[in-house]
Design a protein around this motif. Structure first.
Motif, PDB file in Angstrom:
ATOM      1  N   LEU A 306      75.745   0.427   8.613  1.00 55.74           N
ATOM      2  CA  LEU A 306      76.993   0.284   9.363  1.00 55.74           C
ATOM      3  C   LEU A 306      78.033  -0.282   8.403  1.00 55.74           C
ATOM      4  O   LEU A 306      77.900  -1.402   7.915  1.00 55.74           O
ATOM      5  CB  LEU A 306      76.802  -0.647  10.571  1.00 55.74           C
ATOM      6  CG  LEU A 306      77.989  -0.748  11.533  1.00 55.74           C
ATOM      7  CD1 LEU A 306      78.244   0.598  12.214  1.00 55.74           C
ATOM      8  CD2 LEU A 306      77.752  -1.836  12.578  1.00 55.74           C
ATOM      9  N   LEU A 307      79.072   0.506   8.147  1.00 60.95           N
ATOM     10  CA  LEU A 307      80.030   0.163   7.107  1.00 60.95           C
ATOM     11  C   LEU A 307      81.409  -0.084   7.702  1.00 60.95           C
ATOM     12  O   LEU A 307      81.905   0.726   8.496  1.00 60.95           O
ATOM     13  CB  LEU A 307      80.135   1.307   6.083  1.00 60.95           C
ATOM     14  CG  LEU A 307      78.809   1.846   5.527  1.00 60.95           C
ATOM     15  CD1 LEU A 307      79.090   3.014   4.599  1.00 60.95           C
ATOM     16  CD2 LEU A 307      78.044   0.749   4.809  1.00 60.95           C
ATOM     17  N   PRO A 308      82.065  -1.188   7.348  1.00 61.66           N
ATOM     18  CA  PRO A 308      83.406  -1.445   7.873  1.00 61.66           C
ATOM     19  C   PRO A 308      84.448  -0.496   7.285  1.00 61.66           C
ATOM     20  O   PRO A 308      84.400  -0.162   6.099  1.00 61.66           O
ATOM     21  CB  PRO A 308      83.670  -2.895   7.450  1.00 61.66           C
ATOM     22  CG  PRO A 308      82.797  -3.119   6.261  1.00 61.66           C
ATOM     23  CD  PRO A 308      81.582  -2.278   6.470  1.00 61.66           C
ATOM     24  N   VAL A 309      85.370  -0.057   8.132  1.00 59.78           N
ATOM     25  CA  VAL A 309      86.512   0.749   7.687  1.00 59.78           C
ATOM     26  C   VAL A 309      87.723  -0.156   7.563  1.00 59.78           C
ATOM     27  O   VAL A 309      88.286  -0.357   6.489  1.00 59.78           O
ATOM     28  CB  VAL A 309      86.791   1.907   8.671  1.00 59.78           C
ATOM     29  CG1 VAL A 309      87.963   2.757   8.189  1.00 59.78           C
ATOM     30  CG2 VAL A 309      85.549   2.772   8.856  1.00 59.78           C
ATOM     31  N   VAL A 310      88.136  -0.689   8.683  1.00 59.07           N
ATOM     32  CA  VAL A 310      89.182  -1.721   8.761  1.00 59.07           C
ATOM     33  C   VAL A 310      88.690  -2.708   9.815  1.00 59.07           C
ATOM     34  O   VAL A 310      87.707  -2.442  10.511  1.00 59.07           O
ATOM     35  CB  VAL A 310      90.545  -1.115   9.165  1.00 59.07           C
ATOM     36  CG1 VAL A 310      91.081  -0.202   8.073  1.00 59.07           C
ATOM     37  CG2 VAL A 310      90.448  -0.372  10.491  1.00 59.07           C
ATOM     38  N   HIS A 315      82.024   2.403  10.525  1.00 58.60           N
ATOM     39  CA  HIS A 315      81.498   3.766  10.393  1.00 58.60           C
ATOM     40  C   HIS A 315      79.986   3.672  10.262  1.00 58.60           C
ATOM     41  O   HIS A 315      79.468   3.032   9.345  1.00 58.60           O
ATOM     42  CB  HIS A 315      82.090   4.452   9.163  1.00 58.60           C
ATOM     43  CG  HIS A 315      81.423   5.759   8.835  1.00 58.60           C
ATOM     44  ND1 HIS A 315      81.454   6.852   9.675  1.00 58.60           N
ATOM     45  CD2 HIS A 315      80.693   6.147   7.733  1.00 58.60           C
ATOM     46  CE1 HIS A 315      80.784   7.841   9.126  1.00 58.60           C
ATOM     47  NE2 HIS A 315      80.313   7.459   7.956  1.00 58.60           N
ATOM     48  N   ALA A 316      79.269   4.316  11.186  1.00 56.06           N
ATOM     49  CA  ALA A 316      77.813   4.329  11.154  1.00 56.06           C
ATOM     50  C   ALA A 316      77.348   5.571  10.391  1.00 56.06           C
ATOM     51  O   ALA A 316      77.704   6.702  10.750  1.00 56.06           O
ATOM     52  CB  ALA A 316      77.249   4.338  12.569  1.00 56.06           C
ATOM     53  N   LEU A 317      76.574   5.362   9.344  1.00 49.93           N
ATOM     54  CA  LEU A 317      76.048   6.489   8.581  1.00 49.93           C
ATOM     55  C   LEU A 317      75.027   7.256   9.415  1.00 49.93           C
ATOM     56  O   LEU A 317      74.100   6.669   9.976  1.00 49.93           O
ATOM     57  CB  LEU A 317      75.391   5.996   7.290  1.00 49.93           C
ATOM     58  CG  LEU A 317      76.333   5.481   6.199  1.00 49.93           C
ATOM     59  CD1 LEU A 317      75.527   4.899   5.043  1.00 49.93           C
ATOM     60  CD2 LEU A 317      77.253   6.586   5.705  1.00 49.93           C
ATOM     61  N   ALA A 318      75.212   8.556   9.501  1.00 47.71           N
ATOM     62  CA  ALA A 318      74.279   9.397  10.248  1.00 47.71           C
ATOM     63  C   ALA A 318      73.009   9.608   9.437  1.00 47.71           C
ATOM     64  O   ALA A 318      72.989   9.466   8.215  1.00 47.71           O
ATOM     65  CB  ALA A 318      74.928  10.737  10.564  1.00 47.71           C
ATOM     66  N   SER A 319      71.951   9.950  10.122  1.00 49.05           N
ATOM     67  CA  SER A 319      70.686  10.255   9.459  1.00 49.05           C
ATOM     68  C   SER A 319      70.665  11.727   9.061  1.00 49.05           C
ATOM     69  O   SER A 319      71.017  12.608   9.850  1.00 49.05           O
ATOM     70  CB  SER A 319      69.521   9.949  10.400  1.00 49.05           C
ATOM     71  OG  SER A 319      68.297  10.326   9.811  1.00 49.05           O
ATOM     72  N   TYR A 320      70.267  11.972   7.812  1.00 47.88           N
ATOM     73  CA  TYR A 320      70.108  13.346   7.334  1.00 47.88           C
ATOM     74  C   TYR A 320      68.826  13.873   7.959  1.00 47.88           C
ATOM     75  O   TYR A 320      67.748  13.859   7.357  1.00 47.88           O
ATOM     76  CB  TYR A 320      70.005  13.316   5.807  1.00 47.88           C
ATOM     77  CG  TYR A 320      70.549  14.527   5.088  1.00 47.88           C
ATOM     78  CD1 TYR A 320      70.883  15.704   5.760  1.00 47.88           C
ATOM     79  CD2 TYR A 320      70.727  14.494   3.710  1.00 47.88           C
ATOM     80  CE1 TYR A 320      71.378  16.796   5.085  1.00 47.88           C
ATOM     81  CE2 TYR A 320      71.219  15.586   3.018  1.00 47.88           C
ATOM     82  CZ  TYR A 320      71.546  16.735   3.697  1.00 47.88           C
ATOM     83  OH  TYR A 320      72.032  17.820   3.011  1.00 47.88           O
ATOM     84  N   ASP A 321      68.929  14.378   9.174  1.00 49.61           N
ATOM     85  CA  ASP A 321      67.750  14.702   9.967  1.00 49.61           C
ATOM     86  C   ASP A 321      67.342  16.166   9.816  1.00 49.61           C
ATOM     87  O   ASP A 321      67.971  16.958   9.107  1.00 49.61           O
ATOM     88  CB  ASP A 321      67.992  14.355  11.435  1.00 49.61           C
ATOM     89  CG  ASP A 321      69.263  15.008  11.989  1.00 49.61           C
ATOM     90  OD1 ASP A 321      69.735  15.996  11.383  1.00 49.61           O
ATOM     91  OD2 ASP A 321      69.776  14.527  13.005  1.00 49.61           O
ATOM     92  N   LYS A 322      66.269  16.502  10.507  1.00 48.04           N
ATOM     93  CA  LYS A 322      65.703  17.852  10.398  1.00 48.04           C
ATOM     94  C   LYS A 322      66.718  18.909  10.804  1.00 48.04           C
ATOM     95  O   LYS A 322      66.842  19.952  10.139  1.00 48.04           O
ATOM     96  CB  LYS A 322      64.451  17.950  11.275  1.00 48.04           C
ATOM     97  CG  LYS A 322      63.807  19.332  11.298  1.00 48.04           C
ATOM     98  CD  LYS A 322      62.566  19.341  12.158  1.00 48.04           C
ATOM     99  CE  LYS A 322      62.895  19.034  13.610  1.00 48.04           C
ATOM    100  NZ  LYS A 322      61.711  19.097  14.503  1.00 48.04           N
TER     101      LYS A 322
END
Length: 533
Positions: A306-310, A315-322
């Motif tokens: 979970l990365l701060p924008v402002v 912004h939550a990073l999505a999983s590189y899923d199937k």
């Protein structure tokens, strides 16, 4: 004096620009040349001597990147064309045209829709102009000075939003200290983003223009392709990932000004020095080693998802899923196989997806890390003046996800645009593994080798589809020259024993020469060799 865009009250798609001197005209021309281009139309109206040709000349010079280029008036030839690196420009002066028949005589309809069209006295073109365009009227402005002019820019159709964004961009440039900067167009990537270099005598920056990506038609589960594969649809993921990389002590461009809603950023210019050299470009060994070390160090850390924008926006990073991997792989079926003349029926498609579902199972079970996703030579900047890992500048990461560490390693060592000799590939992967083992003696070398081969085959299959689509759908045939190299990488990756079933499918479906284990120039092959040994 700087050039400012002032919105005309009550007319949202109309702006005025004061032009007190010749330098201001040249600056406006540079703005327009950086923002508009091939397939666009700009008309120039005003009385004789108002400055139409002067502004057109400034646009052509800026578009060509040649400040002193000879740009004659087209009054007598009526139409003048310029074949330039960015595309074709056509400059027309219709002052001497009085009828549609005369337009036919000069070959107006042969200009085509692939040129950047600048038209003086556009009212004489009748209905022959594109309905979506930018109309500029120039008139004297005695309130500003005896030689001053004022330009009124009126946008038609979709040009309204583009003009609005140009005005915001100019404001951002001023707010970040680039009031008097020269604007220079920079060649972008295969996406809809565009870049302009802001140049002052002692300082430079990049204006990044990243309009929100329109959501395409649903392709599976009611979701568009960009949603399925987790592509950034606005600029916020870039900002979040940029700040996250900097917080990890890496070199990503500092953000100097931003309008998140508009998708416009002024960012640090990390330079033009890359990690390749020569013609054709070839990897610089020490720089590729440094880039591998960045990945090894990053993958050995515990990283947030979970990365701060402002403030108050994350912004939550999505999983590189199937589903994301499979949607990318479908590009091969949808674009590359038809390009090669191979039929794709329901049986072929289902067998392909079934085999890939099985191959992805162990990869998806691995611990996840940041996958920057476009970690290859066009997106890596070399900064000799910096220390350690910060020598490698990172500039393209807005599509980052959480996924297998091997993906970015493959992106670098099987560079889609540059021949990476297999001896160098093996060295780089071994170097990565040694770095990871030094961090963690329990690092799963065998599992990484399997993942590396799987991600190599997946990425090569996807890129074959993407580059074919860029040619067939987007009219960018130059990407096809990379296909032999990528096919070589695909053959290399399919040599792993765990991918034997997939290899059998590819050999049955693709033309035999597509899997000859050769790629670009100077590549050797030993596809069955474990790159981690």
């Amino acid at each position: 004096m700087s050039t400012r865009f002032h919105r005309v009250p009550g007319r949202p798609n109309v702006y005025e620009v004061d032009l007190p001197d010749v330098a201001a005209v040249a600056r406006l021309g540079a703005f327009l040349a950086a923002w508009f281009g091939v397939k666009d139309t700009i008309t120039l109206s005003g009385d004789l001597g108002a400055g139409k040709t002067e502004l057109a000349r400034a646009i052509v010079r800026a578009f060509a990147g040649e400040r002193h280029m000879e740009v004659p008036s087209p009054t007598f030839p009526i139409i003048l064309g310029y074949d330039l690196p960015r595309g074709r420009v056509v400059h027309a002066d219709l002052y001497r045209i009085s009828s549609d028949e005369e337009l036919d005589e000069i070959g107006w309809d042969e200009i085509g829709d692939d040129a950047f069209l600048l038209v003086e006295w556009a009212d004489r073109a009748g209905g022959r102009l594109a309905p979506e365009r930018l109309d500029i009227t120039i008139e004297p402005a005695p309130d500003l000075g005896p030689e001053a002019r004022r330009a009124r820019l009126a946008a038609r159709g979709a040009f309204g939003e583009r003009l609005r964004r140009l005005a915001i961009a100019e404001d951002l440039a001023q707010a970040s200290g680039f009031r008097e900067a020269e604007w220079r167009f920079l060649q972008g990537d295969a996406s809809a983003r565009s870049y302009t270099q802001l140049v002052l005598p002692e300082r430079r920056a990049i204006l990044m223009n990243a309009p929100q990506r329109p959501d395409g038609p649903p392709v599976a589960r009611g979701l568009s392709y960009s949603r399925l594969v987790h592509l950034a649809e606005d600029v916020k993921p870039f900002v979040a990932m940029d700040r996250a990389l900097i917080s990890q002590g890496l070199s990503a461009p500092a953000i100097e000004a931003a309008d998140l809603d508009a998708g416009l950023l002024v960012i640090e210019d990390l330079g033009r020095e890359g990690v390749v050299e020569g013609t054709p470009p070839a990897p610089i060994r020490e720089r590729y080693e440094a880039a591998i070390e960045v990945l090894a160090e990053l993958h050995g850390r515990v990283l947030p998802d979970l990365l701060p924008v402002v403030p108050r926006i994350d912004h939550a990073l999505a999983s590189y899923d199937k589903e994301a991997f499979l949607a990318e792989l479908d590009l091969m079926l949808d674009w590359y196989l038809p390009f090669r003349g191979m039929p794709v029926d329901a049986v072929v498609r289902e067998e392909f997806r079934l085999l890939w579902r099985g191959a992805l199972v162990p990869v998806l079970a691995e611990p996840k890390t940041w996958v920057l996703r476009d970690y290859h030579s066009p997106n890596l900047i070399w900064m000799e003046e910096r220390e350690g890992l910060r020598k490698v500048g990172l500039i393209d990461f807005q599509d980052a996800v959480l996924g297998p560490a091997a993906y970015d390693v493959v992106s670098l060592t099987q560079d889609a645009r540059v021949d990476v000799p297999e001896a160098l590939e093996l060295h780089l992967v071994s170097h990565y593994v040694k770095q990871r083992r030094a961090q963690d003696p329990d690092f799963d070398t065998r599992g990484f080798a399997r993942s590396y081969a799987t991600m190599g085959a997946q990425r090569a299959s996807k890129v074959l589809g993407i580059f074919t689509r860029l040619d067939r759908r987007d009219g960018k045939p130059h990407y096809l020259r990379h296909l032999p190299r990528i096919r070589g990488y695909l053959a290399r990756s399919l040599g792993h024993p765990d991918l034997r079933s997939l290899k059998t499918w590819y050999e049955a479906v693709l033309p035999a020469k597509d899997l000859t284990r050769t790629g670009g120039a100077d590549q050797t092959t030993d596809a069955g060799k474990d790159p981690t040994q």
